[in-house]
Enzyme design. Structure first.
Site, mmCIF file in Angstrom:
data_model
loop_
_atom_site.group_PDB
_atom_site.id
_atom_site.type_symbol
_atom_site.label_atom_id
_atom_site.label_comp_id
_atom_site.label_asym_id
_atom_site.label_seq_id
_atom_site.Cartn_x
_atom_site.Cartn_y
_atom_site.Cartn_z
ATOM 1 N N GLY A 13 0.813 -1.219 0.000
ATOM 2 C CA GLY A 13 0.000 0.000 0.000
ATOM 3 C C GLY A 13 0.839 1.257 0.000
ATOM 4 O O GLY A 13 0.695 2.119 0.882
ATOM 5 N N SER A 15 0.967 3.682 -2.398
ATOM 6 C CA SER A 15 0.576 4.724 -3.357
ATOM 7 C C SER A 15 0.143 6.033 -2.714
ATOM 8 O O SER A 15 0.104 7.064 -3.385
ATOM 9 C CB SER A 15 -0.560 4.199 -4.249
ATOM 10 O OG SER A 15 -1.625 3.727 -3.439
ATOM 11 N N ARG A 16 -0.210 5.992 -1.442
ATOM 12 C CA ARG A 16 -0.764 7.209 -0.815
ATOM 13 C C ARG A 16 -0.403 7.248 0.658
ATOM 14 O O ARG A 16 0.090 6.271 1.219
ATOM 15 C CB ARG A 16 -2.309 7.192 -0.908
ATOM 16 C CG ARG A 16 -2.855 7.263 -2.276
ATOM 17 C CD ARG A 16 -4.369 7.345 -2.266
ATOM 18 N NE ARG A 16 -5.010 6.058 -2.036
ATOM 19 C CZ ARG A 16 -5.906 5.820 -1.088
ATOM 20 N NH1 ARG A 16 -6.268 6.779 -0.261
ATOM 21 N NH2 ARG A 16 -6.452 4.633 -0.960
ATOM 22 N N SER A 149 -2.781 0.024 14.829
ATOM 23 C CA SER A 149 -3.506 1.262 15.136
ATOM 24 C C SER A 149 -3.712 1.341 16.638
ATOM 25 O O SER A 149 -3.844 0.308 17.316
ATOM 26 C CB SER A 149 -4.873 1.271 14.445
ATOM 27 O OG SER A 149 -5.650 2.353 14.930
ATOM 28 N N TYR A 162 -12.414 -3.321 11.983
ATOM 29 C CA TYR A 162 -11.085 -2.688 11.904
ATOM 30 C C TYR A 162 -10.287 -2.923 13.193
ATOM 31 O O TYR A 162 -9.102 -3.294 13.158
ATOM 32 C CB TYR A 162 -11.282 -1.193 11.644
ATOM 33 C CG TYR A 162 -10.012 -0.389 11.458
ATOM 34 C CD1 TYR A 162 -9.332 -0.402 10.247
ATOM 35 C CD2 TYR A 162 -9.522 0.405 12.488
ATOM 36 C CE1 TYR A 162 -8.166 0.353 10.072
ATOM 37 C CE2 TYR A 162 -8.372 1.156 12.325
ATOM 38 C CZ TYR A 162 -7.691 1.134 11.120
ATOM 39 O OH TYR A 162 -6.544 1.877 10.959
ATOM 40 N N VAL A 163 -10.946 -2.717 14.336
ATOM 41 C CA VAL A 163 -10.261 -2.884 15.620
ATOM 42 C C VAL A 163 -9.818 -4.333 15.808
ATOM 43 O O VAL A 163 -8.689 -4.603 16.237
ATOM 44 C CB VAL A 163 -11.177 -2.435 16.778
ATOM 45 C CG1 VAL A 163 -10.578 -2.837 18.123
ATOM 46 C CG2 VAL A 163 -11.389 -0.920 16.726
ATOM 47 N N ALA A 164 -10.702 -5.267 15.451
ATOM 48 C CA ALA A 164 -10.335 -6.691 15.595
ATOM 49 C C ALA A 164 -9.156 -7.018 14.682
ATOM 50 O O ALA A 164 -8.247 -7.763 15.073
ATOM 51 C CB ALA A 164 -11.536 -7.573 15.261
HETATM 52 P P1 NAP Z 1 -4.936 5.582 2.998
HETATM 53 O O1 NAP Z 1 -4.475 6.975 2.779
HETATM 54 O O2 NAP Z 1 -6.365 5.234 2.790
HETATM 55 O O3 NAP Z 1 -4.001 4.606 2.131
HETATM 56 C C1 NAP Z 1 -4.215 3.215 2.167
HETATM 57 C C2 NAP Z 1 -3.169 2.521 1.327
HETATM 58 O O4 NAP Z 1 -3.453 1.107 1.351
HETATM 59 C C3 NAP Z 1 -3.206 2.995 -0.112
HETATM 60 O O5 NAP Z 1 -1.894 3.066 -0.640
HETATM 61 C C4 NAP Z 1 -3.984 1.860 -0.783
HETATM 62 O O6 NAP Z 1 -3.625 1.684 -2.136
HETATM 63 C C5 NAP Z 1 -3.547 0.651 0.003
HETATM 64 N N1 NAP Z 1 -4.508 -0.443 -0.131
HETATM 65 C C6 NAP Z 1 -5.790 -0.489 0.326
HETATM 66 N N2 NAP Z 1 -6.359 -1.648 -0.037
HETATM 67 C C7 NAP Z 1 -5.426 -2.346 -0.738
HETATM 68 C C8 NAP Z 1 -5.412 -3.615 -1.374
HETATM 69 N N3 NAP Z 1 -6.486 -4.421 -1.362
HETATM 70 N N4 NAP Z 1 -4.284 -4.026 -1.986
HETATM 71 C C9 NAP Z 1 -3.176 -3.222 -2.006
HETATM 72 N N5 NAP Z 1 -3.130 -2.006 -1.435
HETATM 73 C C10 NAP Z 1 -4.254 -1.563 -0.808
HETATM 74 O O7 NAP Z 1 -4.644 5.132 4.517
HETATM 75 P P2 NAP Z 1 -3.512 5.584 5.541
HETATM 76 O O8 NAP Z 1 -4.128 6.493 6.506
HETATM 77 O O9 NAP Z 1 -2.280 5.981 4.813
HETATM 78 O O10 NAP Z 1 -3.308 4.191 6.310
HETATM 79 C C11 NAP Z 1 -2.166 3.376 6.138
HETATM 80 C C12 NAP Z 1 -2.153 2.361 7.265
HETATM 81 O O11 NAP Z 1 -2.121 3.040 8.516
HETATM 82 C C13 NAP Z 1 -3.382 1.465 7.305
HETATM 83 O O12 NAP Z 1 -3.026 0.148 7.676
HETATM 84 C C14 NAP Z 1 -4.218 2.101 8.392
HETATM 85 O O13 NAP Z 1 -5.106 1.183 8.989
HETATM 86 C C15 NAP Z 1 -3.157 2.565 9.347
HETATM 87 N N6 NAP Z 1 -3.586 3.626 10.249
HETATM 88 C C16 NAP Z 1 -3.937 4.848 9.795
HETATM 89 C C17 NAP Z 1 -4.332 5.833 10.710
HETATM 90 C C18 NAP Z 1 -4.717 7.224 10.300
HETATM 91 O O14 NAP Z 1 -5.120 8.013 11.173
HETATM 92 N N7 NAP Z 1 -4.645 7.579 9.022
HETATM 93 C C19 NAP Z 1 -4.383 5.527 12.085
HETATM 94 C C20 NAP Z 1 -4.020 4.270 12.501
HETATM 95 C C21 NAP Z 1 -3.612 3.325 11.593
HETATM 96 P P3 NAP Z 1 -4.681 2.078 -3.314
HETATM 97 O O15 NAP Z 1 -5.174 3.439 -3.018
HETATM 98 O O16 NAP Z 1 -3.873 1.985 -4.545
HETATM 99 O O17 NAP Z 1 -5.753 1.055 -3.236
#
Ligand code: NAP
Length: 254
Positions: A13, A15-16, A149, A162-164
């Site tokens: 993941g 890309s973003r 998380s 998500y929490v689980a």
């Molecule tokens: P995000 O901006 O929504 O980015 C999610 C990333 O995961 C994207 O690069 C997406 O790629 C990729 N992804 C999703 N489904 C996928 C799949 N089936 N196969 C391959 N890639 C996939 O989220 P983020 O906030 O950066 O979160 C990143 C991680 O941090 C996650 O595990 C999230 O649970 C964790 N997290 C985030 C926060 C927060 O506050 N943001 C807090 C706690 C934990 P595509 O867009 O190309 O699908």
């Protein structure tokens, strides 16, 4: 980071958001970095996002390949890792970052939303670690970092799936850490709190303010804050740390 002069880094993941920041922070000359992305709804747009990550990694002097692969698909994951191993023959760092939310209260939660979140947030990490651990144990070195998380530790109403998945990821991290430690492989988790990305951009103003009121530092985190913790857990400086959960939450969890 590892004993090899060149190192292979794999990030899911990338890309973003946090994944892109992790790719950029781990990029340096001598590194070959592979990340995957999926983007089911907007392939063209996300290809541009993946290309932006590739550019940022290249700008830091590393080699990079962004690969389209769905982490929920066993076949896609195997093909992704085959590509990594065919190219470099090793894996020095694996970061399981790909994650999604499908929020609703327990009584309204659909089986499909439970299953999808588990497949992407938890089962994919089990599969990637199973593949990478074989190579890392043969190398007698390697670092795995799983992005969990804060809610996987404290719970959160409206996010049972998500929490689980994140609580499961923490348990998985500790178990794999114990299994592979004798072979010189270190496994840790990073637990972000409230980080500004696309994932949290969908929250209402009210929900955002409620979250922020629980952050002692009084501001949301940035993807780079999480990436810095990941970089530390992949560095020589953390070589006596395994099975740990490093909270990056502005003090939300103490
Ligand atoms: P995000 O901006 O929504 O980015 C999610 C990333 O995961 C994207 O690069 C997406 O790629 C990729 N992804 C999703 N489904 C996928 C799949 N089936 N196969 C391959 N890639 C996939 O989220 P983020 O906030 O950066 O979160 C990143 C991680 O941090 C996650 O595990 C999230 O649970 C964790 N997290 C985030 C926060 C927060 O506050 N943001 C807090 C706690 C934990 P595509 O867009 O190309 O699908």
């Amino acid at each position: 980071m590892t004993s090899s002069a060149t190192r292979t880094v794999v990030v899911t993941g990338g890309s973003r958001g946090i994944g892109r920041a992790i790719c950029t922070s781990l990029a340096e000359p001598g590194t070959t970095l592979f990340f995957n992305y999926f983007s089911p709804n907007d392939p063209e747009g996300e290809k541009a996002a993946a290309q932006e990550t590739e550019k940022q990694v290249t700008d830091k002097g590393a080699e990079v390949q962004g690969v389209w692969a769905d982490v929920a698909s066993s076949d896609d994951l195997q093909a992704f890792f085959d590509r990594v191993l065919d190219a470099t023959g090793r894996i020095d760092v694996l970061v399981n970052n790909a994650g999604i939310t499908r929020d609703s209260l327990l009584v309204r939660m659909k089986d499909a939303d439970w299953d999808l979140v588990m497949d992407i947030n938890l089962k994919a990490a089990f599969r990637t670690m199973r593949i990478a651990a074989r190579t890392m144990m043969k190398q007698r070195s390697g670092r795995i970092v799983n992005i969990a998380s804060i809610v996987g530790v404290i719970g959160n109403a409206g996010q049972a799936n998500y929490v689980a998945s994140k609580a499961g990821l923490i348990g998985l991290t500790k178990t794999v850490a114990r299994e592979v430690a004798p072979k010189g492989v270190l496994v840790n988790a990073v637990a972000p709190g409230f980080i500004e990305t696309d994932m949290t951009a969908v929250l209402s103003e009210k929900a955002r303010n409620t979250m922020l009121s629980q952050v002692p530092l009084g501001r949301p985190g940035q993807p780079q804050d999480v990436a810095a913790a990941v970089k530390f857990l992949c560095s020589e400086e953390s070589s006596y740390l395994t099975g740990q959960v490093l909270h990056v939450s502005g003090g939300m969890f103490m």
